[in-house]
Design a protein around this motif. Structure first.
Motif, PDB file in Angstrom:
ATOM      1  N   ALA A 161      33.850  17.328  25.439  1.00 47.54           N
ATOM      2  CA  ALA A 161      34.129  18.064  26.673  1.00 47.54           C
ATOM      3  C   ALA A 161      33.166  17.694  27.792  1.00 47.54           C
ATOM      4  CB  ALA A 161      34.068  19.571  26.420  1.00 47.54           C
ATOM      5  N   GLY A 162      32.253  16.771  27.518  1.00 47.49           N
ATOM      6  CA  GLY A 162      31.244  16.395  28.512  1.00 47.49           C
ATOM      7  C   GLY A 162      31.732  15.343  29.493  1.00 47.49           C
ATOM      8  N   GLY A 163      30.810  14.881  30.325  1.00 48.64           N
ATOM      9  CA  GLY A 163      31.161  13.944  31.378  1.00 48.64           C
ATOM     10  C   GLY A 163      31.698  12.617  30.877  1.00 48.64           C
ATOM     11  N   VAL A 164      30.986  11.969  29.957  1.00 44.65           N
ATOM     12  CA  VAL A 164      31.480  10.718  29.381  1.00 44.65           C
ATOM     13  C   VAL A 164      32.700  10.998  28.512  1.00 44.65           C
ATOM     14  CG1 VAL A 164      30.950   8.746  27.906  1.00 44.65           C
ATOM     15  CG2 VAL A 164      29.205   9.636  29.443  1.00 44.65           C
ATOM     16  N   GLY A 165      32.658  12.102  27.774  1.00 48.02           N
ATOM     17  CA  GLY A 165      33.765  12.440  26.890  1.00 48.02           C
ATOM     18  C   GLY A 165      35.085  12.583  27.612  1.00 48.02           C
ATOM     19  N   GLN A 166      35.042  13.164  28.807  1.00 54.59           N
ATOM     20  CA  GLN A 166      36.273  13.346  29.579  1.00 54.59           C
ATOM     21  C   GLN A 166      36.965  12.015  29.834  1.00 54.59           C
ATOM     22  OE1 GLN A 166      35.986  15.806  33.102  1.00 54.59           O
ATOM     23  NE2 GLN A 166      37.714  14.819  34.080  1.00 54.59           N
ATOM     24  N   ILE A 167      36.173  10.975  30.079  1.00 53.33           N
ATOM     25  CA  ILE A 167      36.736   9.653  30.363  1.00 53.33           C
ATOM     26  C   ILE A 167      37.030   8.892  29.075  1.00 53.33           C
ATOM     27  CG2 ILE A 167      36.262   7.411  31.443  1.00 53.33           C
ATOM     28  CD1 ILE A 167      34.564   8.911  33.511  1.00 53.33           C
ATOM     29  N   LEU A 168      36.036   8.864  28.160  1.00 56.30           N
ATOM     30  CA  LEU A 168      36.166   8.008  26.975  1.00 56.30           C
ATOM     31  C   LEU A 168      37.337   8.411  26.086  1.00 56.30           C
ATOM     32  CD1 LEU A 168      33.465   6.378  24.856  1.00 56.30           C
ATOM     33  CD2 LEU A 168      35.224   7.706  23.683  1.00 56.30           C
ATOM     34  N   CYS A 169      37.525   9.694  25.868  1.00 53.11           N
ATOM     35  CA  CYS A 169      38.589  10.110  24.953  1.00 53.11           C
ATOM     36  C   CYS A 169      39.964   9.733  25.511  1.00 53.11           C
ATOM     37  CB  CYS A 169      38.489  11.600  24.675  1.00 53.11           C
ATOM     38  SG  CYS A 169      36.989  12.067  23.788  1.00 53.11           S
ATOM     39  N   GLN A 170      40.168   9.891  26.813  1.00 51.15           N
ATOM     40  CA  GLN A 170      41.441   9.493  27.421  1.00 51.15           C
ATOM     41  C   GLN A 170      41.611   7.975  27.388  1.00 51.15           C
ATOM     42  OE1 GLN A 170      42.675  11.797  31.106  1.00 51.15           O
ATOM     43  NE2 GLN A 170      40.507  12.342  31.035  1.00 51.15           N
ATOM     44  N   TRP A 171      40.542   7.258  27.686  1.00 54.26           N
ATOM     45  CA  TRP A 171      40.567   5.786  27.690  1.00 54.26           C
ATOM     46  C   TRP A 171      40.915   5.284  26.286  1.00 54.26           C
ATOM     47  CZ3 TRP A 171      36.830   2.933  31.418  1.00 54.26           C
ATOM     48  CH2 TRP A 171      37.030   1.546  31.374  1.00 54.26           C
ATOM     49  N   ALA A 172      40.273   5.860  25.269  1.00 53.66           N
ATOM     50  CA  ALA A 172      40.536   5.453  23.890  1.00 53.66           C
ATOM     51  C   ALA A 172      41.988   5.721  23.508  1.00 53.66           C
ATOM     52  CB  ALA A 172      39.589   6.175  22.938  1.00 53.66           C
ATOM     53  N   LYS A 173      42.532   6.855  23.947  1.00 55.09           N
ATOM     54  CA  LYS A 173      43.942   7.157  23.674  1.00 55.09           C
ATOM     55  C   LYS A 173      44.853   6.113  24.305  1.00 55.09           C
ATOM     56  CE  LYS A 173      46.026  10.014  22.120  1.00 55.09           C
ATOM     57  NZ  LYS A 173      46.694  10.031  20.786  1.00 55.09           N
ATOM     58  N   SER A 174      44.499   5.660  25.512  1.00 57.13           N
ATOM     59  CA  SER A 174      45.325   4.659  26.186  1.00 57.13           C
ATOM     60  C   SER A 174      45.325   3.326  25.451  1.00 57.13           C
ATOM     61  CB  SER A 174      44.843   4.456  27.629  1.00 57.13           C
ATOM     62  OG  SER A 174      43.684   3.645  27.691  1.00 57.13           O
ATOM     63  N   LEU A 175      44.311   3.119  24.601  1.00 58.71           N
ATOM     64  CA  LEU A 175      44.211   1.897  23.803  1.00 58.71           C
ATOM     65  C   LEU A 175      44.884   2.045  22.439  1.00 58.71           C
ATOM     66  CD1 LEU A 175      40.478   0.986  24.591  1.00 58.71           C
ATOM     67  CD2 LEU A 175      42.531  -0.010  25.615  1.00 58.71           C
ATOM     68  N   GLY A 176      45.442   3.207  22.165  1.00 59.68           N
ATOM     69  CA  GLY A 176      46.165   3.423  20.913  1.00 59.68           C
ATOM     70  C   GLY A 176      45.348   4.027  19.794  1.00 59.68           C
ATOM     71  N   ASN A 229      42.570  10.866  33.708  1.00 60.76           N
ATOM     72  CA  ASN A 229      42.432  11.788  34.822  1.00 60.76           C
ATOM     73  C   ASN A 229      40.979  12.215  34.924  1.00 60.76           C
ATOM     74  OD1 ASN A 229      45.256  11.925  35.482  1.00 60.76           O
ATOM     75  ND2 ASN A 229      45.536  13.165  33.628  1.00 60.76           N
ATOM     76  N   LEU A 230      40.571  12.566  36.122  1.00 56.79           N
ATOM     77  CA  LEU A 230      39.177  12.892  36.354  1.00 56.79           C
ATOM     78  C   LEU A 230      39.100  14.161  37.183  1.00 56.79           C
ATOM     79  CD1 LEU A 230      36.321  11.738  35.889  1.00 56.79           C
ATOM     80  CD2 LEU A 230      36.523  10.609  38.095  1.00 56.79           C
ATOM     81  N   LYS A 231      38.334  15.117  36.711  1.00 55.57           N
ATOM     82  CA  LYS A 231      38.161  16.363  37.447  1.00 55.57           C
ATOM     83  C   LYS A 231      36.677  16.653  37.575  1.00 55.57           C
ATOM     84  CE  LYS A 231      39.452  21.260  37.553  1.00 55.57           C
ATOM     85  NZ  LYS A 231      40.156  22.364  36.859  1.00 55.57           N
ATOM     86  N   ILE A 232      36.196  16.706  38.811  1.00 54.99           N
ATOM     87  CA  ILE A 232      34.791  17.028  39.034  1.00 54.99           C
ATOM     88  C   ILE A 232      34.579  18.505  38.729  1.00 54.99           C
ATOM     89  CG2 ILE A 232      32.956  17.202  40.750  1.00 54.99           C
ATOM     90  CD1 ILE A 232      34.190  14.775  42.143  1.00 54.99           C
ATOM     91  N   PHE A 233      33.661  18.778  37.823  1.00 59.56           N
ATOM     92  CA  PHE A 233      33.447  20.156  37.377  1.00 59.56           C
ATOM     93  C   PHE A 233      32.683  20.962  38.418  1.00 59.56           C
ATOM     94  CE2 PHE A 233      30.792  23.325  35.178  1.00 59.56           C
ATOM     95  CZ  PHE A 233      31.789  24.112  34.619  1.00 59.56           C
ATOM     96  N   LYS A 234      31.651  20.350  39.016  1.00 56.65           N
ATOM     97  CA  LYS A 234      30.837  21.098  39.966  1.00 56.65           C
ATOM     98  C   LYS A 234      30.123  20.146  40.918  1.00 56.65           C
ATOM     99  CE  LYS A 234      27.757  25.116  40.177  1.00 56.65           C
ATOM    100  NZ  LYS A 234      27.031  26.137  39.393  1.00 56.65           N
ATOM    101  N   LYS A 235      29.877  20.643  42.129  1.00 60.62           N
ATOM    102  CA  LYS A 235      29.136  19.879  43.135  1.00 60.62           C
ATOM    103  C   LYS A 235      27.877  20.650  43.511  1.00 60.62           C
ATOM    104  CE  LYS A 235      33.521  18.170  45.014  1.00 60.62           C
ATOM    105  NZ  LYS A 235      34.408  18.105  46.210  1.00 60.62           N
ATOM    106  N   TYR A 236      26.769  19.921  43.580  1.00 60.25           N
ATOM    107  CA  TYR A 236      25.479  20.503  43.953  1.00 60.25           C
ATOM    108  C   TYR A 236      24.959  19.806  45.215  1.00 60.25           C
ATOM    109  CZ  TYR A 236      25.346  22.118  39.050  1.00 60.25           C
ATOM    110  OH  TYR A 236      25.635  22.684  37.829  1.00 60.25           O
TER     111      TYR A 236
END
Length: 323
Positions: free
Chosen positions: A148-163, A291-298
């Motif tokens: 559920a973290g920052g890298v996880g949000q991208i990596l898990c979707q990317w890995a799914k796109s690779l099968g 997909n990418l969703k920014i969780f918070k801005k500081y």
């Protein structure tokens, strides 16, 4: 101009926002006005002293902005170019900074700079993990911690796109749905379940060929247990604390495992490697492979709070700092 400075290592309280003055860029350098800054766990390692820096020091490795001045002998970049970086020298927690062009990339049209700073470190990390450190194959089942973290949000979707079939772990029930939305086929709350036993169940006792572990101390032994014969343990972070020394005979020898400790620096050593990694990351984002969703801005003035939230595991996805 302002920048976050540390005069000593320690907790988030050592971060100080100060006025600074910069010289003109030298040969091979440019002056960048930062428009967005990445918030990454490695920043806490520099601040705490886990990764030593020379004091006093700036903080931050990732940023995106617009070039305001170019130094002598700069031919590939010009004033007005939108650029991004995710590497040493540290100092991205600032309104402006001097940076070497050899580590800069141009930002393609159609990507907001706020998104770019969630893509550079986290996206390039995903690229090298999935394509270089252990090149995954379609049909493989992989394990990723902190899904559920920052890298996880991208990596898990990317890995799914690779099968791949993706098993993700999280530290609380509230993160389960986030991990599922990130592309995980199976999600394990490791604070409640023995994730190694669950992985064995999911894989019918075989184990996985690779574990991507950015959590560190808390998950290392269980990750080793999850691997199949000749599996690869990819340790790339310490979110739960520094790793204990590895007992090679105990941990690696029984299954002939591979252990690696990679970083972005190992996979962006040349201009060609950097352009390949950034180019592939931008391509995957533009073509909506994830997909990418920014969780918070500081803001920069909220930097202490940002580090407290990051280390308190309160940031569920990419967060950015706006100078």
């Amino acid at each position: 101009m302002k920048a976050v400075i540390i005069n000593k290592t320690g907790g988030s309280e050592v971060l100080e926002l100060k006025d600074i003055q910069l010289d003109d860029p030298k040969s091979g350098e440019v002056l960048i006005k930062n428009e967005a800054i990445g918030l990454n766990y490695i920043d806490t390692y520099h601040r705490s002293g886990l990764y030593p820096v020379e004091l006093p020091s700036n903080i931050g490795i990732e940023g995106a902005g617009v070039i305001e001045k170019v130094g002598p002998d700069v031919n590939d970049f010009k004033v007005g170019d939108k650029v991004a970086y995710a590497s040493m020298p540290i100092g991205s927690y600032s309104t402006h900074r001097i940076f070497p062009t050899k580590k800069l990339v141009k930002v393609p049209e159609g990507i907001e700079l706020e998104n770019v700073v969630t893509l550079m470190t986290k996206g390039i990390t995903t690229f090298y993990l999935l394509h270089k450190t252990y090149p995954v194959k379609s049909g493989e089942t992989i394990l990723y911690h902190a899904a559920a973290g920052g890298v996880g949000q991208i990596l898990c979707q990317w890995a799914k796109s690779l099968g791949c079939t993706v098993i993700g772990t999280v530290g609380s029930d509230e993160k389960i749905e986030i991990a599922k939305a990130n592309g995980c086929d199976h999600v394990i709350n490791y604070s409640k379940e023995n994730f190694a036993e669950r992985v064995k169940e999911i894989t019918n006792g075989v184990g996985v060929p690779v574990v991507y572990d950015g959590v560190g101390k808390k998950t290392f032994d269980g990750s080793i247990e999850c691997l199949k014969v000749r599996g690869t343990m990819v340790s790339f972070g310490n979110a739960s604390g520094p790793l204990d020394p590895c007992n090679v005979t105990k941990s690696l020898a029984p299954k002939g495992l591979y252990l690696t400790r990679p970083s972005i620096a190992h996979y962006t050593t040349t201009r060609e490697e950097l352009d390949e990694a950034a180019g592939k990351t931008f391509e995957m984002f533009i073509t909506k492979k994830f997909n990418l969703k920014i969780f918070k801005k500081y803001s920069l003035s909220e930097i202490v709070k940002a580090h407290e939230d990051l280390e308190g595991r309160k940031i569920l996805g990419p967060a950015v700092i706006l100078p």
